[in-house]
Design a protein around this motif. Structure first.
Motif, short mmCIF file in Angstrom:
data_model
loop_
_atom_site.label_atom_id
_atom_site.label_comp_id
_atom_site.label_asym_id
_atom_site.label_seq_id
_atom_site.Cartn_x
_atom_site.Cartn_y
_atom_site.Cartn_z
N ARG A 90 0.81 -1.22 0.00
CA ARG A 90 0.00 0.00 0.00
C ARG A 90 0.84 1.27 0.00
O ARG A 90 0.30 2.37 -0.08
CB ARG A 90 -0.96 0.00 1.19
CG ARG A 90 -1.99 -1.12 1.05
CD ARG A 90 -3.07 -1.03 2.11
NE ARG A 90 -3.65 0.28 2.27
CZ ARG A 90 -4.72 0.72 1.61
NH1 ARG A 90 -5.30 -0.04 0.71
NH2 ARG A 90 -5.22 1.92 1.86
N ILE A 91 2.16 1.15 0.08
CA ILE A 91 3.03 2.33 0.02
C ILE A 91 2.87 2.95 -1.36
O ILE A 91 2.86 2.25 -2.38
CB ILE A 91 4.50 1.94 0.28
CG1 ILE A 91 4.67 1.41 1.69
CG2 ILE A 91 5.42 3.13 0.05
CD1 ILE A 91 6.06 0.88 1.98
N ASP A 92 2.77 4.27 -1.39
CA ASP A 92 2.58 5.01 -2.64
C ASP A 92 3.72 4.70 -3.62
O ASP A 92 4.88 4.62 -3.22
CB ASP A 92 2.53 6.50 -2.34
CG ASP A 92 2.07 7.31 -3.53
OD1 ASP A 92 2.56 8.44 -3.68
OD2 ASP A 92 1.22 6.81 -4.30
N THR A 93 3.39 4.56 -4.89
CA THR A 93 4.39 4.21 -5.90
C THR A 93 5.41 5.31 -6.12
O THR A 93 6.49 5.05 -6.65
CB THR A 93 3.71 3.88 -7.24
OG1 THR A 93 2.90 5.00 -7.63
CG2 THR A 93 2.86 2.64 -7.13
N ASP A 94 5.12 6.52 -5.70
CA ASP A 94 6.08 7.62 -5.83
C ASP A 94 7.09 7.67 -4.69
O ASP A 94 8.02 8.47 -4.72
CB ASP A 94 5.34 8.97 -5.89
CG ASP A 94 4.43 9.06 -7.10
OD1 ASP A 94 4.74 8.39 -8.11
OD2 ASP A 94 3.43 9.79 -7.03
N PHE A 95 6.91 6.83 -3.68
CA PHE A 95 7.80 6.81 -2.53
C PHE A 95 9.19 6.33 -2.95
O PHE A 95 9.32 5.32 -3.66
CB PHE A 95 7.22 5.90 -1.44
CG PHE A 95 7.92 6.00 -0.12
CD1 PHE A 95 7.66 7.04 0.74
CD2 PHE A 95 8.84 5.04 0.25
CE1 PHE A 95 8.30 7.13 1.96
CE2 PHE A 95 9.49 5.12 1.46
CZ PHE A 95 9.21 6.17 2.32
N LYS A 96 10.22 7.05 -2.52
CA LYS A 96 11.60 6.70 -2.88
C LYS A 96 11.96 5.34 -2.28
O LYS A 96 11.66 5.06 -1.13
CB LYS A 96 12.55 7.77 -2.37
CG LYS A 96 13.97 7.56 -2.78
CD LYS A 96 14.85 8.68 -2.27
CE LYS A 96 16.28 8.42 -2.69
NZ LYS A 96 17.19 9.43 -2.15
N ASN A 97 12.58 4.49 -3.05
CA ASN A 97 13.03 3.15 -2.66
C ASN A 97 11.88 2.22 -2.27
O ASN A 97 12.06 1.29 -1.50
CB ASN A 97 14.05 3.21 -1.52
CG ASN A 97 15.33 3.86 -1.95
OD1 ASN A 97 15.75 3.75 -3.10
ND2 ASN A 97 15.97 4.55 -1.03
N ARG A 98 10.70 2.43 -2.82
CA ARG A 98 9.57 1.55 -2.55
C ARG A 98 9.86 0.13 -2.98
O ARG A 98 9.53 -0.82 -2.27
CB ARG A 98 8.32 2.06 -3.27
CG ARG A 98 7.11 1.16 -3.07
CD ARG A 98 5.94 1.60 -3.93
NE ARG A 98 4.77 0.79 -3.70
CZ ARG A 98 4.50 -0.33 -4.34
NH1 ARG A 98 5.31 -0.78 -5.27
NH2 ARG A 98 3.40 -1.02 -4.06
N ASP A 99 10.52 -0.04 -4.14
CA ASP A 99 10.80 -1.39 -4.63
C ASP A 99 11.72 -2.15 -3.69
O ASP A 99 11.55 -3.35 -3.49
CB ASP A 99 11.35 -1.35 -6.05
CG ASP A 99 12.65 -0.57 -6.16
OD1 ASP A 99 12.91 0.28 -5.30
OD2 ASP A 99 13.40 -0.81 -7.14
N ILE A 101 11.90 -1.72 -0.40
CA ILE A 101 11.10 -2.06 0.78
C ILE A 101 10.16 -3.22 0.48
O ILE A 101 10.04 -4.16 1.27
CB ILE A 101 10.31 -0.82 1.26
CG1 ILE A 101 11.28 0.26 1.73
CG2 ILE A 101 9.35 -1.19 2.37
CD1 ILE A 101 10.64 1.60 1.98
#
Length: 135
Positions: A90-99, A101
Motif C-alpha cells: 500500500r506504500i505510494d508508488t512515488d515513494f523513494k526506494n519503494r521497490d 522495501i
C-alpha cells in the motif's frame, strides 16, 4: 464448513505470496534491511512476549505459563505473513526506494514463513517432551 473456508483462504494467500515472489524477482532488495528487520522481529517479539507477561503478573494475573511456553509463543509469533506484505504494497508508488522495501519485506515474509513455520513443530517437540513411563 468454516474450517474448510479457512483452509481455502490460507491456500489462496500462500499461493498469492508464491506467485508474487517471482514477479518481484527483478527488483532491487537490501540484505542489510532484511537482516535489520529480522533482528528487530526477533528482539521485539521477545520483549513483547516476556514483557506482556511481566506486566500481567505485576497486575496480579496469575497464569500458569512456564518459561518453555513463553519461548514457544515467542518463536511461533515471529512468523510474518500476508498482512505485513499487504501493508507494504500500500506504500505510494512515488515513494523513494519503494521497490527495495517491497522486495525485502516479501523476502522476509517468505523466509520467516518457511524457516520459522517449518521448525516450530520441532521446537515444540524439543520443549515439551513427554516423559516416557518406565516399564
Amino acid at each position: 464448513m468454516f474450517q474448510f473456508l479457512g483452509y481455502i483462504s490460507e491456500a489462496f494467500v500462500f499461493s498469492y505470496l508464491g506467485i508474487t515472489f517471482f514477479s518481484y524477482g527483478n527488483l532491487n532488495w537490501s540484505p542489510h534491511l532484511f537482516l535489520a528487520e529480522l533482528g528487530i522481529i526477533i528482539v521485539c517479539r521477545g520483549f513483547g512476549t516476556v514483557g506482556m507477561m511481566s506486566v500481567l503478573r505485576c497486575c496480579g494475573y496469575k497464569a500458569g505459563i512456564s518459561l518453555k511456553e513463553l519461548v514457544f509463543i515467542w518463536y511461533a509469533g515471529m512468523i510474518r505473513g500476508a498482512i505485513a506484505f499487504g501493508l507494504v504494497l500500500r506504500i505510494d508508488t512515488d515513494f523513494k526506494n519503494r521497490d527495495v522495501i517491497v522486495t525485502t519485506s516479501l523476502a522476509l515474509v517468505v523466509f520467516t514463513t518457511v524457516i520459522f513455520g517449518s521448525t516450530v513443530g520441532l521446537l515444540g517437540k524439543c520443549l515439551f517432551k513427554e516423559e516416557k513411563e518406565e516399564l
